[in-house]
Enzyme design. Sequence first.
Site, PDB file in Angstrom:
ATOM      1  N   GLY A  91       0.821  -1.216   0.000  1.00  0.00           N
ATOM      2  CA  GLY A  91       0.000   0.000   0.000  1.00  0.00           C
ATOM      3  C   GLY A  91       0.847   1.255   0.000  1.00  0.00           C
ATOM      4  NE  ARG A  94       8.890   5.790   0.497  1.00  0.00           N
ATOM      5  CZ  ARG A  94      10.184   5.924   0.288  1.00  0.00           C
ATOM      6  NH1 ARG A  94      10.852   6.858   0.928  1.00  0.00           N
ATOM      7  NH2 ARG A  94      10.803   5.141  -0.544  1.00  0.00           N
ATOM      8  CE  LYS A 113       8.802   7.590  -3.197  1.00  0.00           C
ATOM      9  NZ  LYS A 113       9.359   6.952  -4.390  1.00  0.00           N
ATOM     10  CG  ASP A 125      10.501   7.142   8.227  1.00  0.00           C
ATOM     11  OD1 ASP A 125      10.112   6.886   7.061  1.00  0.00           O
ATOM     12  OD2 ASP A 125      11.648   7.561   8.477  1.00  0.00           O
ATOM     13  N   GLY A 126       7.145   6.644   6.830  1.00  0.00           N
ATOM     14  CA  GLY A 126       6.322   7.456   5.928  1.00  0.00           C
ATOM     15  C   GLY A 126       7.073   8.613   5.295  1.00  0.00           C
ATOM     16  NE  ARG A 176       5.173   9.317  -6.569  1.00  0.00           N
ATOM     17  CZ  ARG A 176       5.452   8.037  -6.394  1.00  0.00           C
ATOM     18  NH1 ARG A 176       6.600   7.537  -6.835  1.00  0.00           N
ATOM     19  NH2 ARG A 176       4.602   7.245  -5.787  1.00  0.00           N
ATOM     20  CG  ASP A 254       5.256  -3.232  -4.833  1.00  0.00           C
ATOM     21  OD1 ASP A 254       5.843  -4.269  -5.173  1.00  0.00           O
ATOM     22  OD2 ASP A 254       5.788  -2.344  -4.138  1.00  0.00           O
ATOM     23  CG  ASN A 255       7.886  -0.434  -7.110  1.00  0.00           C
ATOM     24  OD1 ASN A 255       7.090   0.147  -6.385  1.00  0.00           O
ATOM     25  ND2 ASN A 255       9.062  -0.866  -6.684  1.00  0.00           N
ATOM     26  CG  ASP A 264       6.974   3.632  -6.679  1.00  0.00           C
ATOM     27  OD1 ASP A 264       6.393   4.727  -6.815  1.00  0.00           O
ATOM     28  OD2 ASP A 264       6.602   2.771  -5.863  1.00  0.00           O
TER      29      ASP A 264
END
Length: 492
Positions: A91, A94, A113, A125-126, A176, A254-255, A264
Amino acid sequence: MLPMFLLNTVDVGLASLGVTFATPTDPTPLPAAHWVGANETLRAELALPSALWRDQDVLQLLSGNRVPEAATPYASVYSGHQFGQWAGQLGDGRALNLGALHTPLGWQEIQLKGAGPTPYSRRGDGRAVLRSSIREFLASEAMHGLGIPTTRALCVTGSPALVYREEAETAAVVTRVAPSFVRFGHFEHFAAHGQIDELRILADHVVRTHFPALQEKQGAARYAAWLQQVTTRTAELMAQWQAVGFCHGVMNTDNMSVLGLTLDYGPFQFLDGFDANHICNHSDHQGRYAYARQPQIAYWNLFCLGQAVMPLIDDQAPALAALESYKTTFPTAMDQRMRDKLGLIGAHKGDRALVEDLLQALQQDRVDYTVFWRRLSVAVRESAHSNFAFEPVRDLFVHREVFEAWCARYLERLGAAHRQTTGDAMLRTNPKYILRNHLGELAIRQAKQGDFSMVQDLLQVLQSPYDEHPSFEAWAGLAPEWASSIEISCSS
Ligand code: AMP
Ligand code: MG
């Protein structure tokens, strides 16, 4: 009020599908935010106000310190295969979507991002560090400048706030921009949970918004046709990556963008000396994502997407046919890209061997990939009126006789082509400027000292990489010795 504040989070994008797809999440404030990089070209393309960079409210908005009244920022859930293994739920850990803007480029999603933790941050930590944010900012625009589909980057903001990776670094946020950030992993997520209704809602949304021509098809035929189009776009993207020498580094599902965008930017790298086996990600011990393997990996990833949407297609045959089209689309696209790089018109039987033998020669001597193509382009043009035109190309090789033998075959194949015109076309195909690792590194070092001028200059040069930029000639040169010691890991 600035258009930035008119972000639509209701009617477009994943937010329009409700909380199953978009989890409302507020950004975490970024202390003492300041501008690091501003993409004036994209600002103008989006028709955002020219005063954007002077606007304190915009700085705060794009650092996550201020949420526009009408907006409901959200993170989305996806899953994926990482390094060939099912990784389960991931998910937006960040990335926060602020919403979409109606622009001359169509609806564009605006995403921050590094704006703090989300429900999908897991142990992270996001945040994003300044180093990797500058790399993503420059790489996105470099790819766009090269004509390669990619998410864009509007700006980077920085902060003195510390985040911890291998060492303490400062935090930054990249803004982005893309028509959609939907990934293969979004589909894998709902498929893995057996949420077939949600899978269909997502597929219909993507088709309606981004593949409208397919809407007239109904049911299984629509999803098979869509899979076919994603396959085609991905194949063409891979041909473009390979042709320019781009290594993504983390081609996890996921990318992978369902729009066929480069997405990404982490440990990516543009090749310096040609090495088909180059691994740019130091965490990739097996070399799964080595340069030469990228097209094969993309195909593998497409099978993951195909597997995920199988419940919508039912019948294996059309799904397999869609996926297998890659086996012709990719080589066809790749052959064409390489012929364009060589300035060859039409397709001849020996072209592939000519390319393969060239790559072998480049590999043997680790010849700089970008410099080679650029010098070859100049040589073809100069050969219209010089007998020594190819010497600067030959001088790049240790095994000069290997190049000379290849060059003789090449010239025979070029034949009577008008050299000046061919050379000019090659100069528009083979870039002079790429985002070499050491250039990014120098810009980052200066930025860490509070000097953002190189970020800005590099951005400008990379946005028109086929043009001459006489004041920045040095940036077109070979990578210095120390460049090979730059280590790029996944930590960003
Ligand atoms: P990546 O390898 O960068 O594509 O990231 C893989 C997953 O890890 C995604 O779900 C990211 O959102 C998440 N992630 C990466 N870095 C962080 C971070 N610093 N904080 C939270 N999540 C992260
Ligand atoms: Mg990612």
